[in-house]
Write a protein that holds these residues in place. Structure first.
Motif, PDB file in Angstrom:
ATOM      1  N   PRO A   1       0.818  -1.219   0.000  1.00  0.00           N
ATOM      2  CA  PRO A   1       0.000   0.000   0.000  1.00  0.00           C
ATOM      3  C   PRO A   1       0.852   1.270   0.000  1.00  0.00           C
ATOM      4  O   PRO A   1       1.904   1.330   0.632  1.00  0.00           O
ATOM      5  CB  PRO A   1      -0.801  -0.129   1.299  1.00  0.00           C
ATOM      6  CG  PRO A   1      -0.838  -1.589   1.586  1.00  0.00           C
ATOM      7  CD  PRO A   1       0.460  -2.140   1.093  1.00  0.00           C
ATOM      8  N   VAL A   2       0.368   2.261  -0.734  1.00  0.00           N
ATOM      9  CA  VAL A   2       1.084   3.530  -0.853  1.00  0.00           C
ATOM     10  C   VAL A   2       0.870   4.368   0.407  1.00  0.00           C
ATOM     11  O   VAL A   2      -0.260   4.536   0.876  1.00  0.00           O
ATOM     12  CB  VAL A   2       0.601   4.306  -2.096  1.00  0.00           C
ATOM     13  CG1 VAL A   2       1.264   5.676  -2.168  1.00  0.00           C
ATOM     14  CG2 VAL A   2       0.880   3.509  -3.366  1.00  0.00           C
ATOM     15  N   THR A   3       1.963   4.893   0.953  1.00  0.00           N
ATOM     16  CA  THR A   3       1.868   5.788   2.122  1.00  0.00           C
ATOM     17  C   THR A   3       1.944   7.251   1.707  1.00  0.00           C
ATOM     18  O   THR A   3       1.477   8.128   2.419  1.00  0.00           O
ATOM     19  CB  THR A   3       2.977   5.471   3.135  1.00  0.00           C
ATOM     20  OG1 THR A   3       4.263   5.593   2.483  1.00  0.00           O
ATOM     21  CG2 THR A   3       2.832   4.059   3.684  1.00  0.00           C
ATOM     22  N   ASP A   4       2.568   7.532   0.551  1.00  0.00           N
ATOM     23  CA  ASP A   4       2.662   8.901   0.048  1.00  0.00           C
ATOM     24  C   ASP A   4       2.797   8.829  -1.470  1.00  0.00           C
ATOM     25  O   ASP A   4       3.750   8.255  -1.990  1.00  0.00           O
ATOM     26  CB  ASP A   4       3.875   9.614   0.669  1.00  0.00           C
ATOM     27  CG  ASP A   4       3.967  11.093   0.265  1.00  0.00           C
ATOM     28  OD1 ASP A   4       3.184  11.523  -0.616  1.00  0.00           O
ATOM     29  OD2 ASP A   4       4.816  11.812   0.820  1.00  0.00           O
ATOM     30  N   TYR A   5       1.832   9.406  -2.183  1.00  0.00           N
ATOM     31  CA  TYR A   5       1.869   9.374  -3.645  1.00  0.00           C
ATOM     32  C   TYR A   5       2.888  10.359  -4.220  1.00  0.00           C
ATOM     33  O   TYR A   5       3.187  10.314  -5.406  1.00  0.00           O
ATOM     34  CB  TYR A   5       0.473   9.681  -4.212  1.00  0.00           C
ATOM     35  CG  TYR A   5      -0.490   8.531  -4.019  1.00  0.00           C
ATOM     36  CD1 TYR A   5      -0.590   7.513  -4.968  1.00  0.00           C
ATOM     37  CD2 TYR A   5      -1.276   8.444  -2.877  1.00  0.00           C
ATOM     38  CE1 TYR A   5      -1.463   6.449  -4.796  1.00  0.00           C
ATOM     39  CE2 TYR A   5      -2.151   7.385  -2.679  1.00  0.00           C
ATOM     40  CZ  TYR A   5      -2.237   6.389  -3.639  1.00  0.00           C
ATOM     41  OH  TYR A   5      -3.094   5.330  -3.459  1.00  0.00           O
ATOM     42  N   MET A   6       3.399  11.256  -3.389  1.00  0.00           N
ATOM     43  CA  MET A   6       4.396  12.255  -3.809  1.00  0.00           C
ATOM     44  C   MET A   6       3.928  12.981  -5.077  1.00  0.00           C
ATOM     45  O   MET A   6       4.698  13.224  -6.013  1.00  0.00           O
ATOM     46  CB  MET A   6       5.762  11.609  -4.036  1.00  0.00           C
ATOM     47  CG  MET A   6       6.305  10.904  -2.793  1.00  0.00           C
ATOM     48  SD  MET A   6       8.099  10.654  -2.796  1.00  0.00           S
ATOM     49  CE  MET A   6       8.328   9.662  -4.237  1.00  0.00           C
ATOM     50  N   THR A   7       2.633  13.313  -5.109  1.00  0.00           N
ATOM     51  CA  THR A   7       2.004  13.876  -6.299  1.00  0.00           C
ATOM     52  C   THR A   7       2.712  15.124  -6.795  1.00  0.00           C
ATOM     53  O   THR A   7       2.823  15.360  -7.999  1.00  0.00           O
ATOM     54  CB  THR A   7       0.523  14.197  -6.009  1.00  0.00           C
ATOM     55  OG1 THR A   7      -0.110  13.011  -5.512  1.00  0.00           O
ATOM     56  CG2 THR A   7      -0.192  14.680  -7.249  1.00  0.00           C
TER      57      THR A   7
END
Length: 560
Positions: free
Chosen positions: A239-245
């Motif tokens: 699971p992603v904790t930060d997409y760093m969009t």
């Protein structure tokens, strides 16, 4: 002896590059500096240079460094003896007679890297002529991008994942693969029009999971045709904790449809990297080692625009892709603000940067082409054993072998000041020049706090250090210096410099300035920004004052 008559003529205090040139005068036959006189320099057996930020004038009971025109701020100051000053670092006061003020590099609003300034020097006229001849000979081969392939050494220095058949230096973990080596027999069977490697630009985007950065998108473009040959969203294994969009352009909704795994990406792009009907393909990218690590692929043929183009302040600094594109292609990329980067746009920028390099030649996009590492200079110097006999070592925190120590004879990576001391004690006997850095006092002062992340409010007022922690750090440093000095052979020059003063207020103001300017660049108007976050003229003046304060350092010179 300090030559005060020359020092008073200077506009500024002794610069970091002056300290560097003094070292090169003793070690590598560079011309003598005019601000200090060294009698019988050739009788000095070894030189040890220590960078120790955190030793302040107050540490040695010196008056604050003057800045007014009435008192020359550049003249070396006599250091009171330990019995008179009760200094927490008595080694300095009992070993050195004077503290010479220094000035770190920078401009009005920034302080530049002390390490970069110290480790880079101008080449000699003979070496400059040799380089010009090499560049002239290379122009005959400018028509092929292959001229800019990274060498094995460059790949190691830049921490590339390297195939085992090139060098057994990279340990592949689970899920890693390497591009197979093309056999000479198969290449001999290829027709002439198939002998040239195809070139593809690649850019990857990443997000964060509990295991660190993971691949979320891959884009590959054919260098010749400009056609996108591969573009896929990739499903991270956890699971992603930060997409760093803000950097990746990846959002939760965008990644929700992704089903392709990293292993599937590897299988799908390997036929592109290692085609059956041609030689191994060349990959071009910006800081390409990051993309290959995200892909978990070791690839032998790489061109890195962060290496073939230079940072304006020279190595080991690397230029950003957006800056390069603006500077050398005169176009803006990565302008979507918080929406993040577009990998296709970044890959095309790499293609165009490589095209420009091929068109205009090897020196295009380079700064400081007449500069080199001090260790290259030392390596050519005539030591007591003849030319090339000066052995050098860097003992430092982190991995100096891929940064400022990449050209030294030896490197000792360390994780603590205790390891730095041990490394120096073991390395000095076998080397004519040694560099080490002790950071314990600077850490106790709070100078080594990590930079604030995007969205965080920078600390405006630096906190006072704990007196107990600081006293312990100073006592530890003193003991380390005493131990090191006792081990040095006679006629060893021990040069200590602090580099700079407290940088925290300067860094805090620069963070405020950058945040405000970024908001304006993203299209916001001043009235849309909270007044508390405005950058004002008074803060601009304060920043310039804090930069000048931060640039101040001290230098201690002596021979055992």
């Amino acid at each position: 002896m300090y030559v005060n008559g020359e020092i008073v003529k200077r506009k500024d205090a002794v610069h970091i590059n002056d300290v560097r040139d003094l070292v090169l005068h003793i070690v590598a036959d560079a011309p003598p500096p005019n601000w200090v006189k060294v009698e019988h320099a050739r009788s000095i057996e070894k030189v040890v240079t220590l960078l120790i930020p955190g030793i302040l004038p107050s540490t040695l009971a010196l008056p604050p460094l003057p800045t007014s025109a009435t008192v020359n701020p550049n003249i070396p100051l006599p250091i009171p003896l330990p019995a008179e000053s009760h200094t927490p670092i008595p080694f300095i006061a009992s070993t050195y007679s004077h503290a010479c003020p220094t000035r770190a590099p920078g401009d009005q609003t920034r302080m530049y890297s002390v390490l970069s300034e110290f480790f880079q020097c101008q080449v000699t006229p003979q070496e400059r002529a040799k380089r010009q001849a090499q560049r002239a000979s290379q122009r005959a081969f400018d028509g092929t991008p292959a001229l800019y392939l990274l060498t094995l050494r460059e790949m190691i220095e830049n921490e590339y994942p390297i195939p085992s058949y090139m060098a057994d230096v990279f340990e592949k973990g689970p899920g890693w693969i390497e591009t197979p080596q093309a056999s000479e027999e198969s290449l001999l069977l290829l027709p002439a029009d198939k002998l040239e490697s195809k070139i593809y630009a690649i850019d990857c985007e990443m997000c964060l999971t509990e295991d660190g950065k993971e691949l979320t998108r891959v884009c590959m473009i054919d260098y010749e045709s400009g056609i996108v040959v591969y573009d896929k969203l990739v499903k991270p294994p956890k699971p992603v904790t930060d997409y760093m969009t803000r950097w990746s352009g990846i959002t939760e909704s965008l990644l929700a449809s992704a089903t392709t795994t990293v292993a599937e990406v590897q299988a799908q792009i390997m036929p592109i990297l290692a085609p059956k009907d041609g030689p191994t393909s060349i990959l071009v990218g910006h800081s390409l080692e990051s993309d290959l690590r995200a892909l978990r692929i070791c690839h032998p043929k790489c061109i890195d625009t962060a290496v073939v183009y230079h940072h304006p302040r020279g190595r080991p600094l690397k230029p950003g892709l957006a800056w390069l594109t603006k500077k050398w292609l005169n176009r803006e990329i990565q302008t979507r603000g918080d929406s993040g980067h577009d990998p296709e746009e970044d890959a095309r920028a790499c293609i165009d940067l490589l095209r420009s390099k091929v068109r205009y030649g090897p020196s295009y996009g380079e700064f400081k082409t007449d500069f080199e590492s001090i260790y290259e200079r030392m390596g050519r110097a005539s030591g007591r054993g003849g030319p090339g006999s000066v052995r050098s070592v860097v003992v430092d925190h982190g991995n100096p072998g891929v940064m400022h120590g990449s050209k030294a004879s030896s490197n000792v990576p360390c994780t603590s000041d205790a390891e730095v001391l041990d490394g120096l004690l073991q390395a000095i006997p076998a080397h004519e020049y040694a560099f080490g850095r002790f950071t314990g006092v600077a850490d106790a002062l709070g100078w080594l706090t990590p930079k604030t992340s995007a969205g965080e409010t920078p600390v405006v007022t630096p906190a006072e250090p704990s007196p107990v922690i600081l006293a312990n750090a100073q006592a530890t440093l003193n003991n380390q210096l005493v131990t090191l000095y006792a081990s040095l052979p006679a006629r060893t020059a021990l040069i200590i410099f602090t580099g700079h003063s407290d940088p925290r207020r300067m860094a805090s103001l620069n963070a405020r300035k950058s945040a405000f300017e970024s908001a304006i660049r993203s299209g916001k108007k001043a009235e849309d920004i909270d007044k508390a976050d405005w950058w004002t003229a008074s803060e601009g003046r304060e920043l310039e004052e804090e930069v000048e304060k931060a640039k101040r350092g001290l230098l201690f010179l002596g021979v055992k």
